[in-house]
Design a protein around this motif. Sequence first.
Motif, PDB file in Angstrom:
ATOM      1  N   THR A   8       0.980  -1.358   0.025  1.00 24.24           N
ATOM      2  CA  THR A   8      -0.007   0.098   0.081  1.00 24.24           C
ATOM      3  C   THR A   8       0.791   1.299  -0.085  1.00 24.24           C
ATOM      4  OG1 THR A   8      -1.760  -0.997   1.158  1.00 24.24           O
ATOM      5  CG2 THR A   8      -1.770   1.163   1.219  1.00 24.24           C
ATOM      6  N   LEU A   9       1.860   1.083   0.895  1.00 23.67           N
ATOM      7  CA  LEU A   9       2.761   2.450   0.798  1.00 23.67           C
ATOM      8  C   LEU A   9       3.491   2.588  -0.286  1.00 23.67           C
ATOM      9  CD1 LEU A   9       4.028   2.136   4.543  1.00 23.67           C
ATOM     10  CD2 LEU A   9       2.017   3.468   3.730  1.00 23.67           C
ATOM     11  N   VAL A  10       4.053   1.533  -0.777  1.00 25.36           N
ATOM     12  CA  VAL A  10       4.899   1.447  -2.254  1.00 25.36           C
ATOM     13  C   VAL A  10       4.063   2.258  -3.153  1.00 25.36           C
ATOM     14  CG1 VAL A  10       6.027   0.360  -3.911  1.00 25.36           C
ATOM     15  CG2 VAL A  10       6.458  -0.420  -1.568  1.00 25.36           C
ATOM     16  N   GLU A  11       2.763   1.786  -3.303  1.00 30.45           N
ATOM     17  CA  GLU A  11       1.736   2.308  -4.550  1.00 30.45           C
ATOM     18  C   GLU A  11       1.741   3.778  -4.268  1.00 30.45           C
ATOM     19  OE1 GLU A  11       0.392   0.729  -7.208  1.00 30.45           O
ATOM     20  OE2 GLU A  11       2.202  -0.757  -6.368  1.00 30.45           O
ATOM     21  N   GLN A  12       1.315   4.077  -3.045  1.00 28.68           N
ATOM     22  CA  GLN A  12       1.234   5.651  -2.906  1.00 28.68           C
ATOM     23  C   GLN A  12       2.386   6.457  -3.140  1.00 28.68           C
ATOM     24  OE1 GLN A  12       0.194   5.692   1.450  1.00 28.68           O
ATOM     25  NE2 GLN A  12      -2.028   5.114   1.162  1.00 28.68           N
TER      26      GLN A  12
END
Length: 439
Positions: free
Chosen positions: A307-311
């Motif tokens: 999730t953090l990587v995508e953001q």
Amino acid sequence: MQSNVENPNILERNLDISISQEKVQAEVNERLKRLATKIKIQGFRPGKVPLKIVSQQYGAKLHEEVLGEMLQKHFKEAVQQQNLRIVGSSTYFETKSAGENGADYEFSVKFEVYPDITVGDLTASSVNRPVVNIGDKEVEKTLQVLRKQRAQFISVDRPAALGDRVNIDYEGLIDGNSFRGGTAQDFTLVLGDGYILEDFENAIAGMSIGQEKSFQMAFPADYHDKDIAGKTATFNIKLNNVEEPVLAEIDGEFAKSLGIQDGDTQKMHEEIRLSLEREAFQRTRAKLKEQIMQCLLENTTCQVPKTLVEQEAQHLMQDAKNNLAAQGARTEDISLPLDSFRERAERRVKLGLILGELVKLHNLNVKPDQVRKYVEYYAQSYENPEQVMKWHYASPERLQEIEALVVEDNVVSWALDQVNVVDQEIAFEDLMGYSHTAA
């Protein structure tokens, strides 16, 4: 209400939630009763509206509201009981059973949790600390560069040489076809500045005004324009004008042009020395930070939440689009695949998690006096430092950017006490990545 947590992998969690339809309906009935005493419906006196009519008009909405509140409440309680640190905000719940025929409502929610982070032993790691001497030689080199930057150009009637400013027309062809950036009229450049390829500059050197010339030039295999990288072009050039530089004298007027109001050349030398020392300090710190961050990455094993990587990838892609737009590009015509940003995004996210853990473990939090010292130091490179400081303190967002930099500095300082630091003497121009060579 009941819940069950499953662990598909290290960071992903599946949470099943069951909510009693009886409890939901009981709460809905209580709210309908309270609502009935307040609402006004034509044909009924206030407080006398039949519960059945209130239910017909507001029952479905209240039912949805109560179910949503219970679902969020139970989700929060389940997360707290399991001591889970959720990544982002989970708002999507999959309905597995809608409570048909009086059955319980059943939902499933998928989310990620933050990883456990253990920073390894850094004592076996080494970093090189650049050591640079700022003396009269470096000040003099900088003065020569400043003279070159402020040079006045005068037209001359002689062949072009390195250092001259020339004006040309040119046309380039690859396999008989024109290509992007291969043709220009009335184009001005300074020979030797490195603005264009060296082979192109060398072809111009020695030409006389009005002369035309044809030559072939091979583009490097790593040229930034992939369409012409590694290919050979035929160029036709016409030299329109040649101007030679006239350097200013290093005197009071020159000192004033550099911001020394009274024209004191000794003060000018000292200001240049201080400026070079600030640049050297900042670049040295940057090189140390780069090495420390790499040490932390190499000595820490942790899973990174998708999730953090995508953001972060989305954030990097938007930054890239904004930069292109600022340069006048039509971003709607440019494709920026999100995949091209994921590797850098993962690195940044992982570093952020590691830094956060180190700040917590070793009490490396930012202190107000650290922020002020950082802003004061930064402001000294401007003509009006006090105004620059007020500008930073007028915006919480700007101060947050400074705080993030101070946190990184705190972590670097802590890590430097752990690793083996090897001092490495280096020339100032090598540290800065450019050559201070007089014209």
